[in-house]
Motif scaffolding. Structure first.
Motif: not given
Ligand code: SF4
Length: 379
Positions: A3, A251-252, A255, A260, A262
């Motif tokens: 991200g 969706r961002h 993360k 996730g 980024w």
């Protein structure tokens, strides 16, 4: 996939409760900042290109501050810089935070042409008295119109932020804003609990005007009643403080909650990649100068221990309604999560705050109100 977070630190006025990294809009500084941001994105190429080519990134998020103080052409150039360095799929989610008073249909159409496909409005309240108490620049009518403008400009993914537990706000006042939000049919809503930091000017305003926050039990009622109403209106809760229509989860932000990676660009932006976490310098001037003089902008670089990574994965994952997949986390970090934490978590399961399914751990809604107590087990 990565991200990408782009920080835009400018605001037309500083709200009395704000503790973000932001400053007053200055046209000249803004122009230099946009160039610096584009340069920083370009500079990251060497670090992110792998043997298979550019790193893929499927979300871009403009946060602030007030990103909608940038011109559509400037947003377009920043998106293009991201696309030139990263492999950004055509269906990538590109979000821009916007304050209602800064947009018109024309401006929003410009942002859409620039590649933005999701707008997140900082509405906070639909009551005039509350907006005044928060020293916000927009009124309730502008907030409603901003969402309508976004629709006219072609956005089919619009979020809004609401703040609860405001000074002098009753449960009924809060639910008025929730109902008003439902009335304009956003695709996503984020609820925030007002936190009053020690030196906030709002604290003085509250003392002078004798405004106080409702008792804790009312804050609990505000949260639970809001979630019920939002869900009844088709906005399903998927995270402690976020609800969305089907297919419209952020969706961002997911993360951040699903372990996730980024990269953050701009002053004060945070990054996490492959177990390394760092932050850019906070000062806008210092950031622009460092970019100009090709000095590093990252400070506080920290390599996370496997223990910290596991703790973070569990801590953030529990924010989601789906909770944590114990099998995936167990495989990733090579441990039996329940074997390790089960004895400390049993009491939360017994109290009805936490559900332990064979390969999943999740908070109940009641548990979400007390999430910090549960999460403290992991950190
Ligand atoms: S608009 Fe947002 S970032 Fe700017 S001062 Fe207000 S709360 Fe802070």
């Amino acid at each position: 996939m990565l991200g990408l977070y782009l920080h835009i630190p400018f605001c037309s006025a500083i709200c009395n409760y704000c503790n973000f990294n932001r400053g007053l809009y200055d046209a000249d500084l803004k122009t230099r900042y946009v160039e610096a941001l584009i340069a920083e994105i370009g500079r990251s190429r060497a670090a992110v290109d792998g043997p298979a080519g550019p790193a893929p990134a499927d979300t871009i998020y403009f946060g602030g501050g007030t990103p909608s103080l940038l011109e559509p052409e400037e947003i377009g150039r920043i998106v293009a810089a991201c696309r030139s360095v990263f492999e950004v799929p055509v269906d990538a989610e590109v979000t821009m935070e916007a304050n209602p008073e800064t947009v018109t249909v024309g401006r929003l159409a410009g942002y859409r042409d620039a590649g933005v496909n999701r707008v997140s409005f900082g509405v906070q309240s639909f009551r005039e008295d509350e907006l005044r108490r928060l020293s916000r620049l927009h009124g309730a009518a502008r907030a409603r119109d901003a969402l309508a403008d976004a629709r006219r400009a072609g956005f089919d993914n619009v979020s809004l932020d609401l703040m609860m537990w405001l000074p002098a706000q009753s449960v009924g006042d809060w639910l008025e804003s929730v109902d008003a939000a439902i009335g304009i049919a956003p695709d996503h809503v984020s609820l925030y609990l007002l936190e009053i930091y020690p030196n906030a000017p709002l604290k003085d305003d509250m003392a002078r005007a004798r405004w106080s926050q409702a008792p804790d039990e009312d804050a609990e009622t505000m949260y639970l009643a809001a979630m019920e109403r939002l869900e009844a209106a088709g906005l399903e809760q998927y995270e402690i403080s976020n609800v969305a229509r089907s297919g419209r989860r952020s969706r961002h932000n997911l993360k951040y909650w699903t372990d996730g990676d980024w990269l953050g660009f701009g002053c004060g932006a945070h990054s996490t990649r492959d177990g390394v976490r760092w932050k850019n310098v906070s000062s806008t001037d210092d950031y622009v100068r460092r970019i100009r003089e090709t000095e590093p902008t990252g400070v506080d670089v920290r390599v996370l221990s496997p223990e910290e990574r596991l703790g973070d994965a569990l801590f953030t994952g529990l924010r989601l309604n789906d909770g944590v997949d114990l099998r995936i986390v167990g495989e990733r970090y090579g441990i039996d999560v329940w074997g390790r934490y089960g004895s400390a978590l049993e009491r939360f399961v017994d109290a009805g705050w936490l559900v332990h399914e064979p390969s999943r751990l999740r908070l109940t809604r009641k548990g979400m109100l007390l999430a910090h107590d549960v999460m403290a087990v992991f950190v």
